[in-house]
Design a protein around this motif. Structure first.
Motif, PDB file in Angstrom:
ATOM      1  N   ARG A   1      28.840 -66.647  23.896  1.00 32.55           N
ATOM      2  CA  ARG A   1      27.781 -65.695  24.386  1.00 32.55           C
ATOM      3  C   ARG A   1      26.896 -66.427  25.269  1.00 32.55           C
ATOM      4  O   ARG A   1      26.291 -67.688  25.002  1.00 32.55           O
ATOM      5  CB  ARG A   1      27.061 -65.053  23.330  1.00 32.55           C
ATOM      6  CG  ARG A   1      26.130 -63.931  24.064  1.00 32.55           C
ATOM      7  CD  ARG A   1      25.223 -63.310  22.976  1.00 32.55           C
ATOM      8  NE  ARG A   1      24.515 -62.399  23.659  1.00 32.55           N
ATOM      9  CZ  ARG A   1      23.483 -61.738  23.175  1.00 32.55           C
ATOM     10  NH1 ARG A   1      23.003 -62.303  21.915  1.00 32.55           N
ATOM     11  NH2 ARG A   1      22.673 -61.123  23.846  1.00 32.55           N
TER      12      ARG A   1
ATOM     13  N   THR B   1      23.874 -66.658  27.776  1.00 32.71           N
ATOM     14  CA  THR B   1      22.445 -65.850  28.179  1.00 32.71           C
ATOM     15  C   THR B   1      21.720 -66.947  29.237  1.00 32.71           C
ATOM     16  O   THR B   1      22.072 -67.730  29.397  1.00 32.71           O
ATOM     17  CB  THR B   1      21.755 -65.855  27.001  1.00 32.71           C
ATOM     18  OG1 THR B   1      21.160 -67.041  26.423  1.00 32.71           O
ATOM     19  CG2 THR B   1      22.532 -65.087  25.807  1.00 32.71           C
TER      20      THR B   1
ATOM     21  N   LYS C   1      19.207 -68.013  28.637  1.00 31.04           N
ATOM     22  CA  LYS C   1      18.213 -69.296  27.969  1.00 31.04           C
ATOM     23  C   LYS C   1      19.122 -70.435  28.217  1.00 31.04           C
ATOM     24  O   LYS C   1      18.378 -71.556  27.785  1.00 31.04           O
ATOM     25  CB  LYS C   1      17.982 -68.624  26.466  1.00 31.04           C
ATOM     26  CG  LYS C   1      17.086 -67.416  26.101  1.00 31.04           C
ATOM     27  CD  LYS C   1      15.729 -67.579  27.029  1.00 31.04           C
ATOM     28  CE  LYS C   1      14.663 -66.350  26.917  1.00 31.04           C
ATOM     29  NZ  LYS C   1      14.166 -66.435  25.472  1.00 31.04           N
TER      30      LYS C   1
ATOM     31  N   HIS D   1      18.092 -64.976  37.920  1.00 30.69           N
ATOM     32  CA  HIS D   1      18.035 -64.056  36.366  1.00 30.69           C
ATOM     33  C   HIS D   1      17.201 -62.975  36.471  1.00 30.69           C
ATOM     34  O   HIS D   1      17.727 -61.986  35.609  1.00 30.69           O
ATOM     35  CB  HIS D   1      17.151 -65.336  35.511  1.00 30.69           C
ATOM     36  CG  HIS D   1      17.710 -66.281  35.027  1.00 30.69           C
ATOM     37  ND1 HIS D   1      17.174 -67.250  34.073  1.00 30.69           N
ATOM     38  CD2 HIS D   1      18.830 -67.016  35.478  1.00 30.69           C
ATOM     39  CE1 HIS D   1      18.143 -68.189  34.024  1.00 30.69           C
ATOM     40  NE2 HIS D   1      18.995 -68.121  34.767  1.00 30.69           N
TER      41      HIS D   1
END
Length: 1021
Positions: free
Chosen positions: A884, A886, A888, A820
């Motif tokens: 989307r 991400t 997270k 990340h």
């Protein structure tokens, strides 16, 4: 008097100057020691630098690990493999006399350390094998004194700057295995007239280009040229013969075309030549003047013609590797008389004629592989004359005669593979008992004689099918303790199967079909825990099928057909998860167990007149029922007829599908595979493809199977191969996207990310080859049903202790944090789960399986698991309503893993059809004690507060709102606070305070995740 005064004055001046220099030297040494101690502190006191301690003794730092001095001043810092995890600081160049700096094989992040520009005397710089990212600076030529420059095996990207060519003092330039995705300045590098070593290999993203002719005309001092797998196109220029100083040449794995330039073999100093896996055609040049050659590897090309007679004049030749070509003709007899030859690999060609009889007689031969040719005659008698031989692989030829008797006295021998020939006679008795012997493969020959009473303690595979071995299976077979595979099918074995055979605790495959064995089947008591395939068909076995067969935990294939077995089929047999079952052509009676009454076993019970089935789709003979009326019988008869028609159609469809699968599997061993390596490989395409056997399967999923494939039988090394099936040919765009993603993952190097070694592609499937992890996956240790019998060879249901679980959590977090926060661009895994956390022999965690199988699904196709990427129980809530992606979503999934570690539950194991994350939140919502949610197997082991803390951290990571979830950097920081000072008062205090933190009450109407996360954010850690 004046003279005396003048003399005294001179002495005074010299003494003063000497004292001044001494003081200056002591001051310099004191300053250098201060810099080194500051450096140690900056790098958080790496354990290997514990020796670096302050001392008032002048020059004491010159004896520290990694420090070399000249004239009392530090000139060299060699800090390779010191576990350094931080950047190179600017004050490092306060060591003003530094000429050599080696920071290789560490974990240093960030961009190129421009602070080193201030090391004005630096001549040697090695920062290879780290985690540097971004471009190499365009003003790198400011380090004008560099003679040795290595940035290899990092994540540097973009173009290689032309400024490299202005480092005029360079002798050695190592730029291999980075992620450069532009061009390299060939003409500028060619201007480095002092260059002796050049390494550009494994830069697979470089824009395709031709071999630079300027290298061959300008780099006259070049001794080593390494340009493997860097998109070189076109032909190798004939002018390569101008590199008269060249010792080492490697142009392998490039899409080259044309012939091998004859000038290569005129380079008189050349000792090693590697051009394997290219696309070269034509014949190998016959004129050989490079008499210094020690290694020739031209394998995996399209070379034709014969092996040059001139190779027999290379007195220093140690390794001759010409496998996977189209070479024909005979093997020159002179090769057998080369005095230094140790490695001969000529397999998968069209070579014919007899093998040179002198092989091994004059050289310390170690490996001899000539399989898959058209060779005739006998094996050379003296292969092991010098006692160094490790393996003989000569299968798939037309060899005749006996195995050389000398092989029975070859103490170092590990493998003998001579399958599919016309060899005959008895196997040399000593061959079976050689201490190091691991594999004996003699299938499809005419060998005769009895099975040995005693074998080597290291023998793991005996494959002797389709021969003429006879006599009884010896009762001493129970002492063959390390045997994993015994394939003696299609021989003349007789007598009964001794009960001692069930003592072979490591046995995975037992094939004794097509013999003359009689008597009853042995009872299985408490062994055969690893047996997955058992075939005893086509014998004269009698008696009942032992119910104890149902105790075999991993049995998937059972074939007892064409025997004289009688009695009922044991009802317990239905508890096995069999993919293949064949009990046909016996004398079995009674009812087929209900668990086996389905179409999966529609052909498993044929030709057993006494059997009946409650399901008429299995057998036409249904089990009788007294209450059945005549009308109901007629309806059932009609149903049976329709079922028979349906079954027939099903058989046709199944056979057609099986034929397709068979054809697909046969294509595996053809030449339709494309291999894309990401590291320097020590195995071949053939090693992988020949290992894709059912007995090597260690896991499976919706997209395919995972195999444990041996790549070095002599040392027992294995790789894990994930096979992704594809029902149709991929379009060009999807293929490119898949390979692009694979290449990214192939370049990731981190201690907590499993190494992707290579990718292999064909029209029907993709193979991803990873390093093999001995302790499999985390889910198998947390799930009590899957938990393997491991841990130091012990047995029983042993859970992972808490320190090991915390270690795994930290390791997995480190891998995700690197993806990340340190990768450019960042990498999002998208399928983080406990089955994708693999564990090595020391239980170090490594992230694996980056969801590549899902990339093979076109938009609009239906995913076999879910329309949303991921796995139920680990999928972040937002994944259901947004495309989307991400970081997270990975944090959410990792939070579920933390909950698994703390509770011992599975991700989909909540009450009332809830996932684990939902269950954990409801547990808190109802004000129940956290301690009640923890894994009761280890809850009383003294780590209660730590388990509560990890549970809370899992709660924080599984927030509904992704904005309230912490980053992986924050998560790792918290976990490391607990683990780095494990057992210390500091750690205990931090954990106790965190575990004791009050949790607010939550209304059942509220969204608990949002409420909790407003009070338990990473800022409170």
């Amino acid at each position: 008097m004046e003279g005396v005064t003048s003399w005294a004055h001179s002495v005074y001046i010299l003494l003063f100057f000497s004292l001044f220099l001494h003081a200056q030297s002591q001051q310099l040494q004191s300053n250098e020691q201060t810099v080194l101690l500051r450096l140690k502190q900056y790098w958080n006191n790496p354990p290997l630098l514990v020796q670096w301690t302050a001392s008032s003794s002048p020059g004491s730092h010159c004896s520290w690990l990694g420090v070399n001095c000249t004239g009392g001043s530090v000139t060299e810092l060699v800090l390779s493999n010191m576990n350094i995890n931080d950047t190179a600081p600017s004050f490092l160049c306060d060591l003003g006399n530094l000429t050599k700096l080696d920071l290789s094989h560490n974990n240093i992040p960030g961009g190129f350390p421009k602070a080193l520009y201030n090391c004005s005397k630096l001549q040697y710089l090695d920062i290879s094998q780290n985690y540097f990212v971004g471009p190499i600076p365009s003003d790198i030529d400011r380090m004008s004194n560099l003679q040795y420059f290595s940035v290899a095996a990092n994540n540097f990207s973009f173009d290689i700057p032309p400024a490299i060519g202005r480092l005029s003092q360079l002798r050695s330039l190592y730029l291999y295995q980075c992620q450069f995705n532009g061009t390299y300045p060939a003409e500028e590098i060619a201007n480095l007239s002092n260059l002796m070593e050049l390494a550009l290999a494994y830069n697979t993203k470089l824009i395709p280009s031709a071999f630079p002719v300027s290298f061959t005309t300008k780099l006259k001092k070049l001794t080593s040229l390494w340009m493997t797998d860097m998109n070189l196109m076109g032909q190798i220029p004939e002018s390569i013969g101008n590199l008269e100083s060249l010792h080492f040449l490697d142009l392998s794995r490039n899409p080259l075309t044309g012939k091998i330039p004859s000038s290569i073999f005129t380079l008189k100093n050349l000792s090693s030549i590697y051009i394997f896996g290219a696309n070269l055609s034509g014949e190998i040049p016959q004129k050989i003047e490079s008499l210094e050659l020690e290694v020739i590897d031209l394998s995996a090309n399209k070379l034709t013609g014969s092996i040059p007679e001139g190779f027999g004049e290379l007195k220093k030749l140690k390794s001759l590797v010409l496998m996977f070509n189209q070479l024909s003709g005979t093997i020159p007899e002179s090769l057998g008389r080369l005095p230094a030859l140790t490695d001969v690999r000529l397999f998968s060609n069209n070579l014919s004629g007899v093998l040179p009889p002198d092989f091994g007689l004059f050289s310390p031969l170690e490996g001899f592989e000539v399989n898959k040719n058209q060779l005739t005659g006998t094996l050379p008698e003296n292969l092991c004359f010098n006692g160094k031989l490790l393996g003989v692989v000569a299968s798939d030829n037309n060899l005749t005669g006996k195995l050389p008797e000398s092989l029975g006295n070859c103490s170092g021998l590990l493998i003998v593979s001579v399958s599919n020939n016309r060899l005959s006679g008895k196997v040399p008795g000593g061959l079976w008992t050689l201490f190091n012997m691991s594999i004996v493969q003699l299938e499809n020959n005419g060998f005769s004689g009895d099975l040995p009473d005693r074998i080597s303690p290291n023998l793991s595979r005996i494959e002797i099918s389709s021969n003429q071995f006879s006599g009884n299976i010896p009762e001493s077979i129970g002492s063959w303790k390390n045997l994993k595979v015994l394939d003696a099918s299609n021989n003349l074995l007789s007598g009964s199967i001794p009960g001692e055979i069930t003592d072979l605790a490591l046995l995975e495959t037992l094939l004794l079909d097509q013999n003359n064995l009689s008597g009853s089947l042995p009872e299985v008591i408490n062994s055969w825990d690893h047996l997955s395939m058992l075939n005893l068909s086509n014998n004269r076995l009698s008696g009942q099928i032992p119910g104890s067969i149902s105790l075999l935990p991993v049995l998937t294939q059972l074939d007892l057909s064409k025997n004289q077995l009688s009695g009922n089929i044991p009802s317990q047999l239905g508890t096995l998860k069999l993919t293949v079952l064949n009990l046909s052509s016996n004398q079995l009676t009674g009812r087929i167990p209900d668990e086996l009454n389905n179409l999966a076993y529609s052909s498993s019970f044929l030709d057993n007149p006494g059997l009946c089935a409650s399901n008429p789709e299995i057998l036409l003979k249904a089990c009788s029922s007294q209450s059945r009326s005549s009308s109901k019988s007629s309806k059932n008869l009609l149903f049976i007829i329709l079922a028979a028609v349906f079954a027939s159609l099903t058989v046709v469809v199944v056979c057609a599908y099986a034929l397709k699968i068979y054809r697909d599997s046969r294509r595996d061993i053809g030449y339709t595979w494309k291999l894309t390596p990401f590291l320097k490989l020590d195995f071949t395409e053939s090693d992988i493809l020949t290992g894709l056997m059912e007995q090597n399967v260690v896991g499976s999923g919706g997209s395919g199977k995972v195999y444990k494939v041996p790549i070095d039988h002599w040392q027992g090394r294995c790789v894990a191969v994930k096979r992704i099936f594809n029902s149709r040919k991929l379009d060009h765009k999807l293929e490119k996207e898949f390979l692009a993603e694979v290449r990214i993952l192939g370049k990731i190097r981190h201690a907590n990310i499993v190494k992707l070694l290579c990718c292999m592609s064909s029209e029907s499937s993709k193979l991803l080859v990873y390093e093999y992890m001995e302790n499999r996956s985390l889910d198998q240790w947390l799930n009590r049903k899957k938990r393997p019998l491991l841990l130091s060879g012990g047995s029983g249901d042993v859970p992972l202790d808490w320190p090991t679980r915390l270690k795994i959590a930290v390791g997995a977090a480190q891998g995700l944090c690197y993806m990340h926060h340190d990768c450019v661009p960042p990498i999002i895994h998208r399928d983080v789960k406990s089955s994708n956390i693999l564990l090595d022999s020391e239980f170090n965690a490594k992230i694996a399986d980056f969801g590549l199988a899902r990339m093979l699904i076109k938009p609009g196709d239906i995913d076999t698991v879910s329309a949303v990427a991921g796995t139920f129980g680990y999928i972040a809530p937002e994944s259901a309503h947004t495309r989307r992606v991400t970081a997270k979503i990975d944090v959410f999934s990792f939070g579920v893993i933390l909950l698994e570690l703390a509770t011992g539950r599975e991700a989909n194991d909540g009450d009332e059809e809830m996932s684990l994350a939902e269950w954990a939140w409801h547990h808190l919502q109802e004000d129940r004690p956290i301690a009640d949610a923890l894994d009761d197997e280890i809850r009383e082991a003294g780590y209660l507060h730590e388990m509560i803390s990890v549970f809370k951290l899992g709660i924080i990571c599984t927030a509904i709102n992704p904005l309230t979830r912490p980053s992986m950097k924050d998560v790792l920081y918290v976990l490391k606070q607990w683990s780095d000072s494990y057992g210390s008062p500091l750690q205990k205090k931090a954990v106790d305070e965190y575990a004791a933190a009050p949790l607010p009450r939550i209304s059942k109407r509220a969204q608990p995740q949002n409420d909790y996360h407003s009070k338990l954010s990473p800022d409170t850690f």
